[in-house]
Design an enzyme around this catalytic site. Structure first.
Site, mmCIF file in Angstrom:
data_model
loop_
_atom_site.group_PDB
_atom_site.id
_atom_site.type_symbol
_atom_site.label_atom_id
_atom_site.label_comp_id
_atom_site.label_asym_id
_atom_site.label_seq_id
_atom_site.Cartn_x
_atom_site.Cartn_y
_atom_site.Cartn_z
ATOM 1 N N ASP A 106 7.562 2.482 -2.358
ATOM 2 C CA ASP A 106 7.733 3.632 -1.475
ATOM 3 C C ASP A 106 9.170 3.790 -0.997
ATOM 4 O O ASP A 106 9.723 4.875 -1.011
ATOM 5 C CB ASP A 106 6.763 3.575 -0.289
ATOM 6 N N ARG A 130 -0.227 7.562 6.669
ATOM 7 C CA ARG A 130 -0.021 7.552 5.221
ATOM 8 C C ARG A 130 -0.414 8.874 4.574
ATOM 9 O O ARG A 130 0.148 9.258 3.560
ATOM 10 C CB ARG A 130 -0.843 6.442 4.558
ATOM 11 N N LYS A 184 0.815 -1.188 0.000
ATOM 12 C CA LYS A 184 0.000 0.000 0.000
ATOM 13 C C LYS A 184 0.863 1.258 0.000
ATOM 14 O O LYS A 184 0.415 2.344 -0.344
ATOM 15 C CB LYS A 184 -0.898 0.026 1.221
ATOM 16 N N ASP A 194 3.572 4.182 6.296
ATOM 17 C CA ASP A 194 2.736 4.125 7.493
ATOM 18 C C ASP A 194 3.436 3.471 8.675
ATOM 19 O O ASP A 194 4.500 2.870 8.542
ATOM 20 C CB ASP A 194 1.466 3.330 7.190
ATOM 21 N N VAL A 220 10.466 6.024 8.912
ATOM 22 C CA VAL A 220 9.763 7.233 8.479
ATOM 23 C C VAL A 220 8.314 6.924 8.125
ATOM 24 O O VAL A 220 7.963 5.789 7.804
ATOM 25 C CB VAL A 220 10.466 7.909 7.284
ATOM 26 N N ASP A 231 14.691 -0.322 1.372
ATOM 27 C CA ASP A 231 15.214 -0.478 2.727
ATOM 28 C C ASP A 231 16.195 -1.640 2.766
ATOM 29 O O ASP A 231 17.399 -1.453 2.783
ATOM 30 C CB ASP A 231 14.040 -0.678 3.685
#
Length: 177
Positions: free
Chosen positions: A99, A164, A42, A158, A152, A102
């Site tokens: 998004d 979000r 998401k 989120d 973050v 990482d």
């Protein structure tokens, strides 16, 4: 909600300006062709929506629901494909939007899976890339911002489904986690 934010790392206006530049890069690399874009849900939906509105051409937009954080502040180390069926991308060039880069596990798993499904080329774009050693060998073709190795939220990212909708990227106060 905003009271939970410790620090704004990247302001909304800065994000908007960087998205303009990323869109130009993408348009240059996909000249005149219909782009197949796969948005990883998401977390990437806000970033993807704002970025893709800046690309004035025919797009085929698909979403793929994958998870690796499972509600925590660190990757679980396991990437779950939550959708049973992948979009038909055989013989197509694909742009995957996520998004955050990482650990690299999610992006690596998705790229590998799309190539297995017959994509002829897969390029990747991320809003954020953490400045740390990755668990998987992968790099994004388009990166919005490099950040430190911190948790973050905002702009699609989120914590337990919240934050979000913040229009910026920020860190949370310890008591909010």
């Amino acid at each position: 909600m905003e009271a939970d934010v410790e620090q704004v790392l990247i302001a909304e206006a800065v994000i908007e300006k960087r998205l303009d530049a990323m869109a130009l890069e993408i348009r240059h690399d996909f000249p005149g062709e219909v782009m197949v874009v796969i948005v990883l849900l998401k977390g990437a939906f806000v970033f993807a929506a704002d970025l893709l509105r800046r690309i004035p051409r025919m797009l085929e937009i698909e979403c793929l629901n994958v998870a690796s954080y499972h509600g925590g502040t660190e990757s679980s180390g396991k990437v779950d494909f939550l959708d049973r069926k992948l979009p038909d991308i055989k013989g197509r060039k694909v742009l995957v939007l996520d998004d955050i880069l990482d650990t690299g596990r999610t992006l690596r798993a998705v790229v590998d899976r799309l190539l297995e499904e017959g994509a002829c080329e897969v390029k990747t774009g991320v809003l954020l890339k953490k400045d740390k050693e990755l668990a998987e060998q992968v790099d994004a073709d388009y990166v919005g911002f490099a950040i430190g190795d911190e948790f973050v939220v905002g702009y699609g990212l989120d914590y337990k489904g919240r934050y979000r909708n913040l229009p910026y990227i920020g860190t949370l106060k310890k008591e909010a986690i």
